[in-house]
Scaffold this motif. Structure first.
Motif, PDB file in Angstrom:
ATOM      1  N   TYR A 285     -24.069  -5.270  11.611  1.00  0.00           N
ATOM      2  CA  TYR A 285     -24.588  -3.922  11.868  1.00  0.00           C
ATOM      3  C   TYR A 285     -24.505  -3.052  10.624  1.00  0.00           C
ATOM      4  O   TYR A 285     -25.436  -2.298  10.323  1.00  0.00           O
ATOM      5  CB  TYR A 285     -23.831  -3.292  13.035  1.00  0.00           C
ATOM      6  CG  TYR A 285     -24.470  -2.039  13.563  1.00  0.00           C
ATOM      7  CD1 TYR A 285     -25.796  -2.026  13.984  1.00  0.00           C
ATOM      8  CD2 TYR A 285     -23.745  -0.850  13.637  1.00  0.00           C
ATOM      9  CE1 TYR A 285     -26.382  -0.877  14.465  1.00  0.00           C
ATOM     10  CE2 TYR A 285     -24.331   0.306  14.123  1.00  0.00           C
ATOM     11  CZ  TYR A 285     -25.646   0.293  14.535  1.00  0.00           C
ATOM     12  OH  TYR A 285     -26.219   1.442  15.006  1.00  0.00           O
TER      13      TYR A 285
ATOM     14  N   TYR B  76     -27.240  -4.225   8.398  1.00  0.00           N
ATOM     15  CA  TYR B  76     -28.508  -3.801   9.004  1.00  0.00           C
ATOM     16  C   TYR B  76     -28.797  -2.334   8.673  1.00  0.00           C
ATOM     17  O   TYR B  76     -29.895  -1.994   8.230  1.00  0.00           O
ATOM     18  CB  TYR B  76     -28.435  -4.024  10.511  1.00  0.00           C
ATOM     19  CG  TYR B  76     -29.628  -3.538  11.294  1.00  0.00           C
ATOM     20  CD1 TYR B  76     -30.816  -4.255  11.306  1.00  0.00           C
ATOM     21  CD2 TYR B  76     -29.568  -2.360  12.048  1.00  0.00           C
ATOM     22  CE1 TYR B  76     -31.921  -3.822  12.039  1.00  0.00           C
ATOM     23  CE2 TYR B  76     -30.665  -1.926  12.783  1.00  0.00           C
ATOM     24  CZ  TYR B  76     -31.832  -2.657  12.770  1.00  0.00           C
ATOM     25  OH  TYR B  76     -32.916  -2.226  13.498  1.00  0.00           O
ATOM     26  N   LEU B  77     -27.805  -1.471   8.853  1.00  0.00           N
ATOM     27  CA  LEU B  77     -27.999  -0.047   8.569  1.00  0.00           C
ATOM     28  C   LEU B  77     -28.254   0.200   7.081  1.00  0.00           C
ATOM     29  O   LEU B  77     -29.117   1.021   6.727  1.00  0.00           O
ATOM     30  CB  LEU B  77     -26.795   0.765   9.033  1.00  0.00           C
ATOM     31  CG  LEU B  77     -26.599   0.862  10.547  1.00  0.00           C
ATOM     32  CD1 LEU B  77     -25.315   1.627  10.872  1.00  0.00           C
ATOM     33  CD2 LEU B  77     -27.799   1.511  11.222  1.00  0.00           C
TER      34      LEU B  77
ATOM     35  N   LEU C 222     -31.805  -0.918   6.266  1.00  0.00           N
ATOM     36  CA  LEU C 222     -32.853  -0.060   6.836  1.00  0.00           C
ATOM     37  C   LEU C 222     -33.363   0.982   5.842  1.00  0.00           C
ATOM     38  O   LEU C 222     -34.496   1.438   5.942  1.00  0.00           O
ATOM     39  CB  LEU C 222     -32.334   0.672   8.079  1.00  0.00           C
ATOM     40  CG  LEU C 222     -32.402  -0.057   9.398  1.00  0.00           C
ATOM     41  CD1 LEU C 222     -31.806   0.810  10.503  1.00  0.00           C
ATOM     42  CD2 LEU C 222     -33.814  -0.478   9.749  1.00  0.00           C
ATOM     43  N   ALA C 223     -32.511   1.327   4.888  1.00  0.00           N
ATOM     44  CA  ALA C 223     -32.898   2.320   3.889  1.00  0.00           C
ATOM     45  C   ALA C 223     -33.964   1.790   2.931  1.00  0.00           C
ATOM     46  O   ALA C 223     -34.663   2.580   2.295  1.00  0.00           O
ATOM     47  CB  ALA C 223     -31.671   2.772   3.093  1.00  0.00           C
TER      48      ALA C 223
ATOM     49  N   PRO D  85     -38.175  -2.629   6.282  1.00  0.00           N
ATOM     50  CA  PRO D  85     -38.436  -2.395   7.706  1.00  0.00           C
ATOM     51  C   PRO D  85     -37.339  -3.011   8.582  1.00  0.00           C
ATOM     52  O   PRO D  85     -36.632  -3.933   8.161  1.00  0.00           O
ATOM     53  CB  PRO D  85     -39.779  -3.094   7.944  1.00  0.00           C
ATOM     54  CG  PRO D  85     -40.404  -3.232   6.602  1.00  0.00           C
ATOM     55  CD  PRO D  85     -39.271  -3.343   5.631  1.00  0.00           C
ATOM     56  N   TYR D  86     -37.236  -2.526   9.818  1.00  0.00           N
ATOM     57  CA  TYR D  86     -36.131  -2.934  10.691  1.00  0.00           C
ATOM     58  C   TYR D  86     -36.053  -4.442  10.924  1.00  0.00           C
ATOM     59  O   TYR D  86     -34.974  -5.022  10.982  1.00  0.00           O
ATOM     60  CB  TYR D  86     -36.164  -2.183  12.030  1.00  0.00           C
ATOM     61  CG  TYR D  86     -37.166  -2.705  13.032  1.00  0.00           C
ATOM     62  CD1 TYR D  86     -36.814  -3.699  13.934  1.00  0.00           C
ATOM     63  CD2 TYR D  86     -38.470  -2.218  13.078  1.00  0.00           C
ATOM     64  CE1 TYR D  86     -37.731  -4.187  14.850  1.00  0.00           C
ATOM     65  CE2 TYR D  86     -39.380  -2.708  13.980  1.00  0.00           C
ATOM     66  CZ  TYR D  86     -39.009  -3.687  14.875  1.00  0.00           C
ATOM     67  OH  TYR D  86     -39.909  -4.170  15.770  1.00  0.00           O
TER      68      TYR D  86
ATOM     69  N   ALA E 214     -34.618  -6.067   7.874  1.00  0.00           N
ATOM     70  CA  ALA E 214     -33.191  -5.726   7.834  1.00  0.00           C
ATOM     71  C   ALA E 214     -32.417  -6.616   8.800  1.00  0.00           C
ATOM     72  O   ALA E 214     -31.331  -7.118   8.478  1.00  0.00           O
ATOM     73  CB  ALA E 214     -32.988  -4.250   8.179  1.00  0.00           C
ATOM     74  N   HIS E 215     -32.960  -6.812   9.976  1.00  0.00           N
ATOM     75  CA  HIS E 215     -32.327  -7.676  10.977  1.00  0.00           C
ATOM     76  C   HIS E 215     -32.193  -9.107  10.460  1.00  0.00           C
ATOM     77  O   HIS E 215     -31.126  -9.717  10.558  1.00  0.00           O
ATOM     78  CB  HIS E 215     -33.135  -7.647  12.277  1.00  0.00           C
ATOM     79  CG  HIS E 215     -32.775  -8.730  13.240  1.00  0.00           C
ATOM     80  ND1 HIS E 215     -31.572  -8.772  13.895  1.00  0.00           N
ATOM     81  CD2 HIS E 215     -33.462  -9.831  13.635  1.00  0.00           C
ATOM     82  CE1 HIS E 215     -31.533  -9.856  14.672  1.00  0.00           C
ATOM     83  NE2 HIS E 215     -32.675 -10.507  14.527  1.00  0.00           N
TER      84      HIS E 215
ATOM     85  N   VAL F 102     -37.191  -1.947  20.653  1.00  0.00           N
ATOM     86  CA  VAL F 102     -37.836  -0.998  19.740  1.00  0.00           C
ATOM     87  C   VAL F 102     -39.324  -0.834  20.038  1.00  0.00           C
ATOM     88  O   VAL F 102     -39.810   0.289  20.210  1.00  0.00           O
ATOM     89  CB  VAL F 102     -37.629  -1.424  18.268  1.00  0.00           C
ATOM     90  CG1 VAL F 102     -38.418  -0.532  17.314  1.00  0.00           C
ATOM     91  CG2 VAL F 102     -36.148  -1.390  17.907  1.00  0.00           C
TER      92      VAL F 102
ATOM     93  N   HIS G  44     -34.208   2.120  16.881  1.00  0.00           N
ATOM     94  CA  HIS G  44     -33.939   0.870  16.185  1.00  0.00           C
ATOM     95  C   HIS G  44     -32.504   0.773  15.681  1.00  0.00           C
ATOM     96  O   HIS G  44     -32.048  -0.295  15.320  1.00  0.00           O
ATOM     97  CB  HIS G  44     -34.931   0.657  15.029  1.00  0.00           C
ATOM     98  CG  HIS G  44     -34.915   1.724  13.999  1.00  0.00           C
ATOM     99  ND1 HIS G  44     -35.736   2.815  14.083  1.00  0.00           N
ATOM    100  CD2 HIS G  44     -34.174   1.878  12.895  1.00  0.00           C
ATOM    101  CE1 HIS G  44     -35.504   3.599  13.052  1.00  0.00           C
ATOM    102  NE2 HIS G  44     -34.559   3.052  12.319  1.00  0.00           N
ATOM    103  N   ARG G  45     -31.768   1.866  15.663  1.00  0.00           N
ATOM    104  CA  ARG G  45     -30.387   1.827  15.186  1.00  0.00           C
ATOM    105  C   ARG G  45     -29.445   1.151  16.182  1.00  0.00           C
ATOM    106  O   ARG G  45     -28.556   0.411  15.802  1.00  0.00           O
ATOM    107  CB  ARG G  45     -29.888   3.221  14.867  1.00  0.00           C
ATOM    108  CG  ARG G  45     -30.567   3.825  13.663  1.00  0.00           C
ATOM    109  CD  ARG G  45     -29.848   5.075  13.201  1.00  0.00           C
ATOM    110  NE  ARG G  45     -30.480   5.626  12.037  1.00  0.00           N
ATOM    111  CZ  ARG G  45     -30.277   5.196  10.786  1.00  0.00           C
ATOM    112  NH1 ARG G  45     -29.452   4.207  10.572  1.00  0.00           N
ATOM    113  NH2 ARG G  45     -30.892   5.747   9.783  1.00  0.00           N
TER     114      ARG G  45
END
Length: 118
Positions: A16, A19-20, A23-24, A27-28, A31-32, A83, A90-91
């Protein structure tokens, strides 16, 4: 099972956090995928050492992702559904879906990591 659960919590926190951070910049879904791959690698080594008390071999390392395939499919599909279908944030999506696959992941990884019949 308790050690597996503790490592799972650490793995989920690592996933997590990555992932966060990702995300910066991506795309999500990207990131996943990256966070999942990195945290799964850490999970392999921690589980080999502490849960199954076995030597991490290349064979086990290569098979370990197969054990996580169910987890990967459920979390990836779940993140997408939460999502894009349910239109939720998405968080928190990964946290909502991560618990669904844990028992199956444990059973499969135990089979892969166990030394087998002697």
């Amino acid at each position: 099972m308790l050690t597996f659960a503790v490592i799972g919590v650490l793995n989920t926190a690592t996933y997590y956090g990555l992932y966060l951070l990702l995300l910066a910049v991506v795309p999500y879904l990207a990131a996943h995928l990256v966070a999942f791959a990195l945290s799964m690698t850490g999970s392999f080594f921690l589980n080999a050492r502490f849960t199954y008390r076995t030597r991490p071999t290349l064979r086990k390392f290569l098979l370990f992702p197969l054990g996580n395939a169910t987890n990967f499919l459920i979390t990836t599909a779940g993140v997408y559904v939460v999502v894009d279908v349910l239109h939720q944030g998405h968080r928190l999506a990964p946290l909502l879906v991560s618990g669904v696959a844990v028992p199956v992941t444990f059973l499969v990884s135990r089979t892969i990591m166990s030394p087998g019949p002697r």
